[in-house]
Design a protein around this motif. Structure first.
Motif, PDB file in Angstrom:
ATOM      1  N   SER A 253       0.894   0.161   5.287  1.00 48.59           N
ATOM      2  CA  SER A 253      -0.404   0.796   5.510  1.00 48.59           C
ATOM      3  C   SER A 253      -0.702   1.784   4.398  1.00 48.59           C
ATOM      4  CB  SER A 253      -0.393   1.528   6.863  1.00 48.59           C
ATOM      5  OG  SER A 253      -1.521   2.369   6.985  1.00 48.59           O
ATOM      6  N   ASP A 254      -1.955   1.862   4.012  1.00 53.00           N
ATOM      7  CA  ASP A 254      -2.377   2.822   2.986  1.00 53.00           C
ATOM      8  C   ASP A 254      -2.492   4.231   3.541  1.00 53.00           C
ATOM      9  OD1 ASP A 254      -2.569   0.877   0.996  1.00 53.00           O
ATOM     10  OD2 ASP A 254      -4.662   0.424   1.478  1.00 53.00           O
ATOM     11  N   VAL A 255      -2.470   4.383   4.849  1.00 49.52           N
ATOM     12  CA  VAL A 255      -2.743   5.693   5.425  1.00 49.52           C
ATOM     13  C   VAL A 255      -1.671   6.170   6.395  1.00 49.52           C
ATOM     14  CG1 VAL A 255      -4.183   4.712   7.265  1.00 49.52           C
ATOM     15  CG2 VAL A 255      -4.530   7.089   6.579  1.00 49.52           C
ATOM     16  N   ALA A 256      -1.017   5.259   7.132  1.00 45.99           N
ATOM     17  CA  ALA A 256      -0.061   5.657   8.170  1.00 45.99           C
ATOM     18  C   ALA A 256       1.372   5.495   7.668  1.00 45.99           C
ATOM     19  CB  ALA A 256      -0.268   4.819   9.426  1.00 45.99           C
ATOM     20  N   PRO A 257       2.190   6.550   7.748  1.00 45.84           N
ATOM     21  CA  PRO A 257       3.547   6.503   7.178  1.00 45.84           C
ATOM     22  C   PRO A 257       4.422   5.382   7.710  1.00 45.84           C
ATOM     23  CG  PRO A 257       2.936   8.775   7.711  1.00 45.84           C
ATOM     24  CD  PRO A 257       1.853   7.890   8.266  1.00 45.84           C
ATOM     25  N   TYR A 258       4.308   5.042   8.981  1.00 43.03           N
ATOM     26  CA  TYR A 258       5.122   3.972   9.557  1.00 43.03           C
ATOM     27  C   TYR A 258       4.264   2.778   9.980  1.00 43.03           C
ATOM     28  CZ  TYR A 258       9.644   6.261   9.431  1.00 43.03           C
ATOM     29  OH  TYR A 258      10.830   6.826   8.994  1.00 43.03           O
ATOM     30  N   GLY A 259       3.095   2.641   9.376  1.00 41.63           N
ATOM     31  CA  GLY A 259       2.193   1.558   9.709  1.00 41.63           C
ATOM     32  C   GLY A 259       2.358   0.363   8.799  1.00 41.63           C
ATOM     33  N   VAL A 260       2.069  -0.816   9.328  1.00 39.00           N
ATOM     34  CA  VAL A 260       2.056  -2.061   8.565  1.00 39.00           C
ATOM     35  C   VAL A 260       0.739  -2.763   8.844  1.00 39.00           C
ATOM     36  CG1 VAL A 260       3.110  -4.329   8.264  1.00 39.00           C
ATOM     37  CG2 VAL A 260       4.569  -2.322   8.626  1.00 39.00           C
ATOM     38  N   ALA A 261      -0.003  -3.072   7.791  1.00 42.11           N
ATOM     39  CA  ALA A 261      -1.261  -3.805   7.926  1.00 42.11           C
ATOM     40  C   ALA A 261      -0.968  -5.297   7.871  1.00 42.11           C
ATOM     41  CB  ALA A 261      -2.233  -3.419   6.819  1.00 42.11           C
ATOM     42  N   VAL A 262      -1.557  -6.050   8.799  1.00 41.75           N
ATOM     43  CA  VAL A 262      -1.314  -7.498   8.890  1.00 41.75           C
ATOM     44  C   VAL A 262      -2.660  -8.201   8.819  1.00 41.75           C
ATOM     45  CG1 VAL A 262      -0.254  -9.350  10.213  1.00 41.75           C
ATOM     46  CG2 VAL A 262       0.686  -7.030  10.357  1.00 41.75           C
TER      47      VAL A 262
END
Length: 486
Positions: free
Chosen positions: A241-250
């Motif tokens: 993710s470009d914004v969330a530290p532990y996020g993954v964009a799918v």
């Protein structure tokens, strides 16, 4: 008169006796509905009963058991038609001789859905969209209706090069943007007053884009790097993710909740903007934390993960049946420091003593204008009166939540809307009434860095942000971190 051999004068075979199925013969299986028929049924339910588009569509697709490509088409038609309905009506009105108001609801929705395919979906051949619409009209109506549907859609097809959003102009910017991007005029006028014309048009355009999926990695079980590798190996198009530290964009891959990783508690399906909320609360292990409006449990479980399973997160929601959702999420993720409770968030001071919590999160009920790309019917079902009514509820909940924060503790207020009456103005008025609270700009650097890069947290940053849907392709969200003076 010539007759087929074996037919009687009444046209029946077998000497005029009515045909009877053999004893014990199975009844004919009902005809399976096409993707377009399912989309039409869903559009009608949403329009006539106020059903949420995502819930109604999920039920319809589950019952229909369509192939993946057909399910994707039905999904595209439902969301796209609702999103673009004002613009579609603008063009349909040019070709409907008797006007749109006299049409039966199902005919109107059929024309909208079919016009959407002709004007916005280049990959669908025009003849397929028109022919299927005519077939549906014949099944549901009569020859006159199917002929009218055929005539209107063929006229739209012939004039497609002229029926573009850029061709819609008006000296009144609100009218032009409303018709061009398909938003209620009253809402566009509010945004023009708050954000200006350029930003308002960007908001409207972003709200019509298809949303991408995203998951939050359970840091207690797996790293983001390992999760990315696992998803990529399984055929998902995944990126940090470009914004969330532990996020993954799918961006591609299907339903992220229907995966082994989800079932094993390795990740939670959550929008990237929403992931920032718990990060900004920044709870420490061993703290006592309250999530006032917690269902379905995404932010609650995020808080519990940040606390490394130590301390306690009280997760409250007004609806008793949602308590099980929260408990189920915590169990799936292996979190034992969550306790779900039920009640009106405004009555939490009756349950807990003043100053009971190190941190309190109020993710308040709101108009939802930040999630229009996920729930497009929101822009048609909400009104200015709703904004005022919701703001009053938020004010009451803020009063209740603030008294539960201990001196030196943190109060985080968030919404998934971009309405200033529910966001900046709400918090400013709260601080005027409660001088014991102040903005707190002490946010985690991992959260602040991408916000600075995007120009969202600039030199004037005090401790609150307004994320717009065009910033990161995620939901519009407002988040304010306040601290109670010691």
């Amino acid at each position: 008169m010539n007759q087929r051999k074996g037919n009687s004068r009444n046209g029946r075979p077998n000497g005029g006796r009515p045909f009877r199925k053999p004893a014990g013969a199975a009844p004919a299986a009902p005809r399976k509905k096409t993707a377009r028929e399912i989309a039409l049924d869903t559009l009608l339910r949403v329009s006539e009963t106020g059903a949420y588009s995502n819930l109604q569509l999920n039920r319809a697709l589950s019952d229909a058991q369509l192939q993946r490509a057909d399910a994707a088409l039905a999904t595209e038609l439902v969301y796209g038609t609702i999103q673009r309905q004002l613009t579609l009506d603008h063009w349909l009105a040019h070709f409907a001789a008797k006007g749109l108001r006299k049409l039966e609801p199902w005919v109107h929705q059929l024309l909208r859905m079919s016009a959407y395919q002709l004007l916005y979906l280049d990959r669908i051949p025009a003849h397929a969209a028109v022919n299927e619409a005519v077939t549906i009209a014949k099944r549901r109506g009569h020859q006159g209706i199917s002929g009218m549907v055929n005539g209107i859609l063929r006229s739209i097809d012939r004039n497609r090069s002229e029926l573009t959003a850029s061709a819609i102009t008006d000296r009144d910017a609100a009218i032009a943007l409303s018709l061009r991007h398909s938003y209620p005029e009253w809402l566009v006028r509010r945004w023009l007053g708050a954000f200006g014309e350029q930003t308002t048009e960007a908001i409207c355009a972003a709200g019509n884009e298809p949303p991408h999926g995203s998951v939050r990695v359970n840091r207690l079980r797996e790293s983001r790097e390992k999760t990315l590798l696992q998803l990529t190996e399984q055929g998902f198009e995944a990126a940090p993710s470009d914004v969330a530290p532990y996020g993954v964009a799918v961006k591609r891959g299907g339903n992220m909740a229907d995966t082994d990783g989800y079932r094993a508690g390795l990740w939670t399906v959550q929008d990237e903007s929403s992931m920032l909320v718990a990060e900004i609360v920044a709870p420490k292990a061993g703290m006592q934390v309250l999530d006032c409006c917690a269902a379905p449990g995404g932010k609650t479980t995020h808080l519990a993960e940040l606390m490394e399973g130590k301390g306690k997160v009280w997760a409250n929601d007004v609806h008793p049946h949602k308590r099980e959702l929260i408990e189920g999420q915590a169990e799936r993720l292996g979190l034992t420091n969550v306790e779900a409770i039920t009640g009106d968030a405004g009555e939490l001071p009756d349950r807990f003593a003043p100053g009971s919590f190190d941190a309190v999160l109020l993710d308040a009920p709101c108009s939802g204008f930040g999630v229009i790309r996920r729930k497009p019917e929101i822009k048609w079902t909400k009104s200015e009166e709703d904004v005022l009514a919701i703001a009053a509820i938020q004010r009451r909940l803020l009063e209740a939540a603030s008294g539960l924060v201990k001196p030196g503790g943190v109060l985080v207020y968030s919404t998934c809307t971009i309405e200033r009456a529910e966001n900046e103005e709400q918090v400013e008025q709260f601080l005027e009434r409660h001088p014991e609270f102040e903005f707190d700009a002490d946010w985690p650097e991992a959260v602040l860095a991408p916000l600075r890069t995007a120009g969202i947290a600039d030199d004037s940053f005090r401790g609150s942000i307004q994320l717009l849907p065009q910033h990161f392709g995620s939901d519009g969200f407002y988040i304010a971190r306040l601290r109670r003076r010691p």
